[in-house]
Design an enzyme around this catalytic site. Structure first.
Site, PDB file in Angstrom:
ATOM      1  N   HIS A 120     -14.599   3.596   8.542  1.00 26.67           N
ATOM      2  CA  HIS A 120     -13.368   2.644   7.976  1.00 26.67           C
ATOM      3  C   HIS A 120     -13.128   2.373   6.526  1.00 26.67           C
ATOM      4  O   HIS A 120     -13.799   0.610   5.745  1.00 26.67           O
ATOM      5  CB  HIS A 120     -13.141   1.640   9.078  1.00 26.67           C
ATOM      6  CG  HIS A 120     -12.022   0.737   8.593  1.00 26.67           C
ATOM      7  ND1 HIS A 120     -11.299  -0.255  10.240  1.00 26.67           N
ATOM      8  CD2 HIS A 120     -10.937   0.029   7.885  1.00 26.67           C
ATOM      9  CE1 HIS A 120     -10.593  -1.244   9.527  1.00 26.67           C
ATOM     10  NE2 HIS A 120     -10.257  -0.689   8.288  1.00 26.67           N
ATOM     11  N   GLU A 152     -13.848   1.264  16.958  1.00 28.16           N
ATOM     12  CA  GLU A 152     -14.603   1.125  16.190  1.00 28.16           C
ATOM     13  C   GLU A 152     -15.771   0.991  16.657  1.00 28.16           C
ATOM     14  O   GLU A 152     -16.061  -0.507  16.672  1.00 28.16           O
ATOM     15  CB  GLU A 152     -13.755   0.743  15.485  1.00 28.16           C
ATOM     16  CG  GLU A 152     -12.332   1.527  14.412  1.00 28.16           C
ATOM     17  CD  GLU A 152     -12.261   1.053  13.043  1.00 28.16           C
ATOM     18  OE1 GLU A 152     -12.662  -0.079  12.570  1.00 28.16           O
ATOM     19  OE2 GLU A 152     -10.822   1.552  13.053  1.00 28.16           O
ATOM     20  N   ARG A 168      -4.395   1.349  10.335  1.00 27.24           N
ATOM     21  CA  ARG A 168      -4.662   0.448  11.535  1.00 27.24           C
ATOM     22  C   ARG A 168      -4.830   1.601  13.036  1.00 27.24           C
ATOM     23  O   ARG A 168      -3.515   2.190  12.951  1.00 27.24           O
ATOM     24  CB  ARG A 168      -3.872  -0.817  12.211  1.00 27.24           C
ATOM     25  CG  ARG A 168      -4.366  -2.086  11.054  1.00 27.24           C
ATOM     26  CD  ARG A 168      -5.765  -2.455  11.501  1.00 27.24           C
ATOM     27  NE  ARG A 168      -5.507  -4.518  10.516  1.00 27.24           N
ATOM     28  CZ  ARG A 168      -6.489  -3.862   9.326  1.00 27.24           C
ATOM     29  NH1 ARG A 168      -7.296  -3.091   9.405  1.00 27.24           N
ATOM     30  NH2 ARG A 168      -6.837  -4.815   8.857  1.00 27.24           N
ATOM     31  N   CYS A 176      -4.572   5.571   7.402  1.00 24.15           N
ATOM     32  CA  CYS A 176      -5.825   5.183   6.992  1.00 24.15           C
ATOM     33  C   CYS A 176      -5.099   3.255   7.078  1.00 24.15           C
ATOM     34  O   CYS A 176      -5.479   2.229   6.443  1.00 24.15           O
ATOM     35  CB  CYS A 176      -6.020   5.580   5.164  1.00 24.15           C
ATOM     36  SG  CYS A 176      -6.731   6.219   5.510  1.00 24.15           S
ATOM     37  N   ASP A 236      -9.508   7.144   8.925  1.00 22.09           N
ATOM     38  CA  ASP A 236     -10.279   5.966   8.518  1.00 22.09           C
ATOM     39  C   ASP A 236     -10.719   4.732   9.763  1.00 22.09           C
ATOM     40  O   ASP A 236     -10.941   3.726   9.473  1.00 22.09           O
ATOM     41  CB  ASP A 236      -9.588   5.724   7.292  1.00 22.09           C
ATOM     42  CG  ASP A 236     -10.726   4.661   6.394  1.00 22.09           C
ATOM     43  OD1 ASP A 236     -11.969   4.741   6.497  1.00 22.09           O
ATOM     44  OD2 ASP A 236     -10.396   3.737   6.175  1.00 22.09           O
ATOM     45  N   ILE A 240       0.416  -1.326   0.228  1.00 19.49           N
ATOM     46  CA  ILE A 240       0.202   0.302   0.037  1.00 19.49           C
ATOM     47  C   ILE A 240       1.342   1.258   0.035  1.00 19.49           C
ATOM     48  O   ILE A 240       0.629   2.466  -0.649  1.00 19.49           O
ATOM     49  CB  ILE A 240      -0.658  -0.543   1.376  1.00 19.49           C
ATOM     50  CG1 ILE A 240      -1.942  -1.297   1.409  1.00 19.49           C
ATOM     51  CG2 ILE A 240      -1.597   1.467   1.053  1.00 19.49           C
ATOM     52  CD1 ILE A 240      -2.892  -1.293   2.324  1.00 19.49           C
TER      53      ILE A 240
END
Ligand code: 9EZ
Length: 529
Positions: A282, A264, A235, A233, A259, A155
């Site tokens: 997320h 969460e 963890r 974006c 994000d 990523i």
């Protein structure tokens, strides 16, 4: 390790290609769109495999209710919703799809960078509220700015190449990716100490580990340029949430794109509501393309693993990574068989037990540590409430205090080749077994230094004892067996060493009592392979 998986449950909405691919490969699939925990607890016992996304919480109680489960596959990156320890203890393979989300996650990050530069979400909210605030939302160009990328895996790399097209300078750090590799995708590699003060933007792309938790904290924010903008974006928790709030309040941090959150959904909305913070629930992997890819990937990875073709995305089965090749399979059977023989001779695994596994020869070069793990399976079989297999054996061996060492050497002239030696010692006894594979079948070549002229196939019910080479003993043993209704299928003796020889008999079933064999049959033991 090819094994049979007949019936899979997909417990939430996963791309249709997943079911299709599994079915094309002879696996029955039951798909339920959104199962409650109680439904899952009640039904999981019927399945060999479970496929989930992020909605199913595979807790220890679910795993313990699953009597036949062999694989848990997550269509997505990470396995935060699976109890890995409970899965490993139960010998269940846990898999995820580390590749399918890459582009979506990278694009999400780039979108966050652009939104932070131009305050698009804030401008949109202002318009929605009926305002026309042109002075409030003066932004910055990305052109010529420096982006720090912490974590240069798939990523991080995709974020780098995309932001380079905006004219950003990309600098980065990763403990695993070498500097020269980072250079190939245009990232100037440097230590974090050097990275912090140069960045206009910092984005994190690491897993959440003790070493990455709070990577951005009060101390590291203080090393940054005033007004640095940060993006997570990856963890929740890689950027410390309390430190981030302090930094955005003070202006040390000029904005954050989040994000992901420690909790969460986040209960405390202190960051989410801050005017310089933009956040999403997320959504990094939430694209049709990523969902499609992950559904397809998890099914393909499972089929490839079950068929012994390849091992991708497995998170808890170290020993399996070498156990896939068909040529390795009989060596795994040998390891387990030698472990069973050693256990029959030396007793249950305990913290006094020391085991050394030595592999010799090119056939075993690629077997890695899986032969030693297979030995542990044999040594532990029947001792534990849980079924022992290659996934959980080293965990249980560790917990039992077994000391195991392994080594491999290429064959040198004069020494045996393509063999596996198992040396075992306890406080009261020690044995050395030498085994090999002949015509795909595990065989024993030598016991405590005494060679068998005919290799002994390690299969079936075996009776093992030591005796002086007296022709009276075989008929006497045969008589005891016959009166128990047991036939001898084959019989092997080793060379005579110090006046005694090892005898191994394959018999039609095990004796209930070894005592009638009498005093001339020494250290008798029996086992089933
Ligand atoms: C740690 C990392 C990156 C990192 C990245 C990966 C295991 N691991 N650790 C500290 N894949 C940056 C700083």
């Amino acid at each position: 390790m090819a094994f049979s998986v007949r019936k899979f449950l997909i417990s939430e909405s996963v791309d249709a290609s997943c079911k299709k691919i599994l079915e094309e490969n002879g696996i029955n699939v039951v798909e339920k769109k959104s199962m409650t925990k109680n439904e899952l607890l009640a039904e999981i016992k019927d399945y060999d495999g479970l496929i989930i996304r992020s909605g199913t919480k595979v807790t220890a109680d679910v795993i313990n209710a699953a009597k036949n489960l062999k694989i848990i596959g997550r269509a997505g990156t990470g396995v935060d919703n699976v109890d890995i320890d409970a899965s490993t203890r139960n010998g269940i393979i846990v898999m995820n799809t580390p590749n399918g989300n890459t582009i979506s996650a990278a694009e999400m990050t780039c979108a966050m960078i652009m939104c932070l530069a131009r305050q698009i979400p804030q401008g949109a909210a202002s318009m929605r509220a009926g305002n026309w605030e042109r002075k409030k939302f003066i932004g910055m160009e990305l052109y010529g700015k420096t982006l720090g990328i912490v974590g240069l895996g798939r990523i991080g790399k995709e974020v780098a190449t995309r932001m380079q097209s905006f004219g950003m300078k990309t600098i980065g750090y990763d403990p695993i990716i070498p500097a020269e590799v980072a250079t190939t995708f245009g990232v100037e590699f440097m230590a974090l100490e050097h990275l912090w003060p140069q960045c206009d933007f910092i984005t994190v792309h690491t897993p959440l580990l003790p070493s990455t938790k709070g990577l951005l904290n009060d101390e590291t924010f203080a090393k940054c340029k005033k007004g640095v903008k940060v993006i997570n974006c990856a963890r929740g928790g890689i950027i410390d949430e309390e430190a981030l709030l302090r930094a955005v309040e003070s202006g040390q941090c000029g904005g954050a794109g989040l994000d992901v959150f420690v909790e969460e959904p986040p209960k405390d909305l202190f960051l989410v509501k801050h005017p310089n913070v933009i956040s999403c629930p997320h959504l990094g992997a939430s694209t049709h393309e990523a969902q499609g890819r992950c559904g397809k990937d998890i099914a393909t990875q499972i089929v490839d693993m079950v068929k012994g073709r390849s091992l991708v995305g497995v998170v808890n089965a170290q020993a399996l990574s070498h156990a896939m090749a068909p040529e390795t399979k009989p060596w795994i059977q040998l390891g387990e068989a030698l472990g069973l023989v050693a256990k029959a001779c030396a007793g249950q695994v305990n913290d006094q037990m020391k085991v050394q596994v030595t592999t010799l020869g090119t056939s075993l070069k690629n077997a890695g540590n899986c032969v030693a793990t297979a030995v542990m399976v044999g040594l532990l079989k029947g001792d534990l409430a849980n079924q022992v297999n290659l996934i959980n054996a080293s965990l249980f061996a560790n917990e039992a205090g077994l000391a195991i060492t392994t080594n491999h050497s290429a064959t040198t002239a004069g020494s045996p080749t393509n063999v596996c030696a198992l040396e075992i010692s306890t406080s009261s006894t020690s044995h050395k077994l030498l085994g090999s594979v002949q015509a795909g079948i595990p065989v024993l070549l030598e016991f405590d230094g005494a060679t068998f002229s005919q290799a002994v196939p390690l299969e079936g019910n075996l009776l093992i004892y030591k005796a002086v080479p007296d022709p009276q003993i075989l008929p006497s043993v045969g008589g005891v067996l016959a009166s128990a209704g047991i036939q001898i299928e084959s019989y092997n003796v080793s060379a005579v060493l110090e006046g005694e020889q090892w005898c191994i008999m394959r018999i039609t079933s095990l004796l209930v009592d070894l005592n009638p064999l009498g005093p001339y049959v020494k250290v008798p033991t029996q086992l089933t392979i």
